[in-house]
Write an enzyme that holds these catalytic residues in place. Structure first.
Site, PDB file in Angstrom:
ATOM      1  N   HIS A  53       0.846  -1.176   0.000  1.00  0.00           N
ATOM      2  CA  HIS A  53       0.000   0.000   0.000  1.00  0.00           C
ATOM      3  C   HIS A  53       0.891   1.239   0.000  1.00  0.00           C
ATOM      4  O   HIS A  53       2.106   1.146   0.195  1.00  0.00           O
ATOM      5  CB  HIS A  53      -0.939   0.006   1.223  1.00  0.00           C
ATOM      6  CG  HIS A  53      -0.234   0.035   2.540  1.00  0.00           C
ATOM      7  ND1 HIS A  53      -0.166  -1.047   3.389  1.00  0.00           N
ATOM      8  CD2 HIS A  53       0.451   1.024   3.169  1.00  0.00           C
ATOM      9  CE1 HIS A  53       0.519  -0.726   4.463  1.00  0.00           C
ATOM     10  NE2 HIS A  53       0.911   0.521   4.357  1.00  0.00           N
TER      11      HIS A  53
HETATM   12  P1  TYD Z   1      -2.198  -3.955   7.617  1.00  0.00           P
HETATM   13  O1  TYD Z   1      -2.418  -2.599   7.044  1.00  0.00           O
HETATM   14  O2  TYD Z   1      -2.703  -5.109   6.815  1.00  0.00           O
HETATM   15  O3  TYD Z   1      -0.666  -4.175   7.967  1.00  0.00           O
HETATM   16  P2  TYD Z   1       0.625  -4.122   6.987  1.00  0.00           P
HETATM   17  O4  TYD Z   1       0.908  -2.671   6.727  1.00  0.00           O
HETATM   18  O5  TYD Z   1       1.736  -4.738   7.757  1.00  0.00           O
HETATM   19  O6  TYD Z   1       0.326  -4.911   5.751  1.00  0.00           O
HETATM   20  O7  TYD Z   1      -2.868  -4.007   9.068  1.00  0.00           O
HETATM   21  C1  TYD Z   1      -3.239  -5.232   9.703  1.00  0.00           C
HETATM   22  C2  TYD Z   1      -4.425  -4.961  10.621  1.00  0.00           C
HETATM   23  O8  TYD Z   1      -4.042  -4.120  11.695  1.00  0.00           O
HETATM   24  C3  TYD Z   1      -5.571  -4.286   9.920  1.00  0.00           C
HETATM   25  O9  TYD Z   1      -6.771  -4.880  10.390  1.00  0.00           O
HETATM   26  C4  TYD Z   1      -5.501  -2.848  10.388  1.00  0.00           C
HETATM   27  C5  TYD Z   1      -4.884  -2.973  11.751  1.00  0.00           C
HETATM   28  N1  TYD Z   1      -4.077  -1.802  12.152  1.00  0.00           N
HETATM   29  C6  TYD Z   1      -4.495  -1.012  13.203  1.00  0.00           C
HETATM   30  O10 TYD Z   1      -5.572  -1.252  13.802  1.00  0.00           O
HETATM   31  N2  TYD Z   1      -3.737   0.040  13.580  1.00  0.00           N
HETATM   32  C7  TYD Z   1      -2.558   0.336  12.961  1.00  0.00           C
HETATM   33  O11 TYD Z   1      -1.882   1.309  13.350  1.00  0.00           O
HETATM   34  C8  TYD Z   1      -2.125  -0.490  11.866  1.00  0.00           C
HETATM   35  C9  TYD Z   1      -0.833  -0.179  11.140  1.00  0.00           C
HETATM   36  C10 TYD Z   1      -2.920  -1.552  11.497  1.00  0.00           C
END
Ligand code: TYD
Length: 137
Positions: A53
């Site tokens: 992303h």
């Molecule tokens: P995700 O965006 O998939 O992580 P990555 O960037 O490692 O691919 O996030 C995983 C899950 O965690 C998703 O359900 C959103 C949640 N999340 C939060 O609640 N707070 C945060 O600060 C972050 C980064 C993720």
């Protein structure tokens, strides 16, 4: 909008006979934002790729405080950079419109992330084609 940059940081290590210590402060030369959120990624499944992303506004500093992982970034101009974070005094500043993928996590990897804003799903661009469209705006 089409501004993004990635800078590798050599964090200042305070070392002596007892070991090493790294101190991070918001609004400093190396962390050029107030830190509003901290999260960490660990216990990753072998072979997994995370991230995939970009963010519209968020600024982040990533530090692999245990083990190692690779951060692959694509900049708004299409340039690609890959950084291996493999030591706790190495950081990566990512600002603005940068597509990022985190991969090749070692089993013991703990990836710490300092972020400039609270979690906001509206700041995410999770679709790669949308990212490419935003880059030419
Ligand atoms: P995700 O965006 O998939 O992580 P990555 O960037 O490692 O691919 O996030 C995983 C899950 O965690 C998703 O359900 C959103 C949640 N999340 C939060 O609640 N707070 C945060 O600060 C972050 C980064 C993720």
């Amino acid at each position: 909008m089409n501004i993004g940059r990635v800078i590798e940081l050599q964090l200042q290590r305070h070392g002596d006979a007892r070991g090493s210590l790294v101190a991070l402060e918001g609004m400093s030369e190396q962390i050029p934002f107030e830190v509003k959120r901290v999260y960490y990624i660990y216990d990753t499944t072998p072979g997994t790729i995370r991230g995939k992303h970009a963010h519209k506004e968020l600024k982040q500093v990533l530090i692999c405080i245990s083990g190692a992982c690779t951060i692959e970034c694509e900049l708004p101009n299409g340039g690609k950079v890959s950084h291996r974070l493999d030591w706790p005094d190495k950081g990566l500043l990512i600002e603005g419109l940068v597509w990022r993928e985190m991969k090749d996590f070692s089993k013991d990897a703990v990836l710490l992330v300092l972020a400039s804003e609270h979690y906001d799903e509206a700041d995410y661009i999770r679709d790669y084609n949308q990212f490419k469209k935003e880059c030419v705006k």
